[in-house]
Scaffold this active site. Sequence first.
Site, PDB file in Angstrom:
ATOM      1  N   HIS A  94       0.952  -1.215   0.108  1.00 40.34           N
ATOM      2  CA  HIS A  94      -0.018   0.190  -0.010  1.00 40.34           C
ATOM      3  C   HIS A  94       0.771   1.197   0.075  1.00 40.34           C
ATOM      4  CE1 HIS A  94      -4.259  -0.790   0.940  1.00 40.34           C
ATOM      5  NE2 HIS A  94      -3.828  -2.141   0.563  1.00 40.34           N
ATOM      6  N   THR A 103      -5.321  -5.558  -9.903  1.00 38.38           N
ATOM      7  CA  THR A 103      -5.400  -4.171 -10.565  1.00 38.38           C
ATOM      8  C   THR A 103      -5.297  -3.135  -9.783  1.00 38.38           C
ATOM      9  OG1 THR A 103      -7.854  -4.450 -10.286  1.00 38.38           O
ATOM     10  CG2 THR A 103      -6.706  -5.415 -12.497  1.00 38.38           C
ATOM     11  N   GLU A 105      -6.239  -0.333  -6.234  1.00 33.78           N
ATOM     12  CA  GLU A 105      -7.305   0.419  -5.763  1.00 33.78           C
ATOM     13  C   GLU A 105      -6.784   1.983  -5.989  1.00 33.78           C
ATOM     14  OE1 GLU A 105      -5.304  -1.220  -3.374  1.00 33.78           O
ATOM     15  OE2 GLU A 105      -6.755  -2.924  -3.341  1.00 33.78           O
ATOM     16  N   THR A 120      -9.819 -13.330  -1.104  1.00 33.66           N
ATOM     17  CA  THR A 120      -9.975 -13.448   0.257  1.00 33.66           C
ATOM     18  C   THR A 120     -11.538 -13.930   0.513  1.00 33.66           C
ATOM     19  OG1 THR A 120     -11.018 -11.113  -0.127  1.00 33.66           O
ATOM     20  CG2 THR A 120      -8.769 -11.135   0.750  1.00 33.66           C
TER      21      THR A 120
END
Length: 317
Positions: free
Chosen positions: A37, A103, A105, A189
């Site tokens: 992230h 892809t 966020e 998930t």
Amino acid sequence: MRIGYFLSCEEYSPSQLVEQAVLAEQAGFEALWISDHFHPWNDEQGQSPFVWGIIGALSQACRLPVATAVTAPTVRLHPAIVAQAAATAAVQLEGRFTLGVGTGEALNEHVLGDRWPSEDVRLEMLEEAVAVMRALWQGDFTYHHGRHYTVENARIYTRPEEPPRVFVSAFGDKSFDLAVRIGDGFITTQPDAEQVAAWKAKAGRDKPAQGGYKVCVAPTEDEGVAIAHRLWANAGLPGELSQVLPSPKHFEQASELVTEEMTRESTVCGHDVGAHVEAFAPYADAGFDDVYIANMGPHYRDFFTLYGDEVLARLRG
């Protein structure tokens, strides 16, 4: 079935992530996922170290295999740079590295001011990016002039003996079809038995299916629910919101739609061994090859004690 631990870069500092990896190995976990992230999902989570620096540290701290879950080699980072980073990680980990891709966020990928593409374009970009990385991993000078990426006179010198495997994250039908077409493995998930069966039928039983989920170990269930809701209410957001919201503040606003009772119903919290065993069952029943479990909140040392002493033995029993 291999049981691994999921390192959350959104929530923990670099030193805490390395500590968790060491504790995971000592507790009996067999592999690591690690998130990639630029931003956390919300300010309460409060962290977001650069994943490639953490992976280098992990290579010196433990012997567990590591996979990114997941990297988007499309907008924020050019696939040639991700290819170099992944090759270095695979060398540091002596081949125990898997590049999980997706892809991405808008939360992480829009930060350089690039337009956030539609889903179809993002999938097209990901397919081209994987082709670029695989070409670079061959070790020759690479030239690529595609629809989305250009590589000129590029060669990766530090490479593992075997190229990293590429596992593809898939939730919808389009991303699943892409995973079948280009993936060495499949990441999700959701404990969707039909999807896992479809993966095995279309991709082959030699290509792993990996799943993961979060729990919150705490002294009591109520305390665990409060921690999970404060830190990860965003996990309860429906549909495509997680792909299109651009900032932690937007996720905080949208997460007001998720009640604490919804978090209680969807997440195992507290210290009850039976509840933690039960949370694993849908993933085992779905037929995943690897399942990764993350702990939310500050009581991660208690998590590793609970799982190392009791839960993992029950899961493997």
